[in-house]
Design a protein around this motif. Structure first.
Motif, PDB file in Angstrom:
ATOM      1  N   THR A  88      16.159  56.314  63.810  1.00 13.56           N
ATOM      2  CA  THR A  88      15.825  56.689  62.423  1.00 13.56           C
ATOM      3  C   THR A  88      16.541  57.886  61.826  1.00 13.56           C
ATOM      4  O   THR A  88      16.875  58.736  62.827  1.00 13.56           O
ATOM      5  N   GLU A  90      14.991  60.203  60.544  1.00 10.68           N
ATOM      6  CA  GLU A  90      14.275  61.530  60.878  1.00 10.68           C
ATOM      7  C   GLU A  90      14.512  62.017  62.245  1.00 10.68           C
ATOM      8  O   GLU A  90      14.589  63.240  62.384  1.00 10.68           O
ATOM      9  N   TYR A  91      14.849  61.165  63.134  1.00  7.03           N
ATOM     10  CA  TYR A  91      15.363  61.397  64.504  1.00  7.03           C
ATOM     11  C   TYR A  91      16.725  62.293  64.417  1.00  7.03           C
ATOM     12  O   TYR A  91      16.860  63.188  65.047  1.00  7.03           O
ATOM     13  N   LYS A  94      16.315  65.624  63.312  1.00  7.04           N
ATOM     14  CA  LYS A  94      15.710  66.500  64.465  1.00  7.04           C
ATOM     15  C   LYS A  94      16.815  66.959  65.379  1.00  7.04           C
ATOM     16  O   LYS A  94      17.009  68.060  65.743  1.00  7.04           O
ATOM     17  N   HIS A 125      18.128  60.563  52.733  1.00  9.17           N
ATOM     18  CA  HIS A 125      16.916  61.101  52.733  1.00  9.17           C
ATOM     19  C   HIS A 125      16.651  61.463  51.226  1.00  9.17           C
ATOM     20  O   HIS A 125      15.409  61.091  50.819  1.00  9.17           O
TER      21      HIS A 125
END
Length: 148
Positions: A88, A90-91, A94, A125
């Motif tokens: 993702t 989001e991964y 990070k 995003h």
């Protein structure tokens, strides 16, 4: 959103690659030509050997004038963090934040699929947040809306 969708939405599809024997000056020319901050380093079989980023070049700037090749200053495959199409964004966020990197090669097995940057992830995003915000506004105001 998955990295696979992000790669498909990029304005410039594909990935720019160079070999380890490429002179650093030629790699910089290629990066400037394509307005990119990193290139993937591959062998003749197009297998990933490493990445050359602006940061690598800056760390070795004074040595680069001595005619170094890309393989002398690149970040080798053994130190790379690799993304996959089913990860993702989001991964990826990070990974960028925790490892202080700005580029993530994307592989499917040993096959290079692409490369994403922190800017690509941020753009995706923000687009997602704008969509969510519009949906909430429509819901609150009672406007009819269509779910994608």
């Amino acid at each position: 959103m998955l990295i696979e969708a992000l790669l498909k939405s990029k304005a410039v599809p594909g990935v720019i690659t160079i070999t380890g024997d490429t002179p650093v000056a030629d790699a910089v020319t290629e990066m400037n030509k394509h307005h990119i901050g990193a290139v993937l380093v591959v062998n003749q079989e197009k297998q990933l050997l490493g990445i050359l980023s602006e940061r690598d070049i800056l760390h070795h700037f004074t040595e680069c004038s001595r005619g170094l090749s890309v393989k002398d200053i690149m970040t080798p495959r053994s130190r790379l963090i690799i993304g996959h199409t089913d990860d993702t964004i989001e991964y990826a966020m990070k990974v960028f934040t925790n490892n202080k990197v700005r580029h993530l090669p994307v592989l499917d097995g040993d096959c290079i699929i692409g490369i994403i940057s922190i800017g690509d992830v941020l753009k995706a995003h923000l687009k997602s947040l704008e969509h969510d915000n519009k949906m909430l506004e429509d819901y609150v105001t009672g406007a009819s809306f269509v779910i994608d």
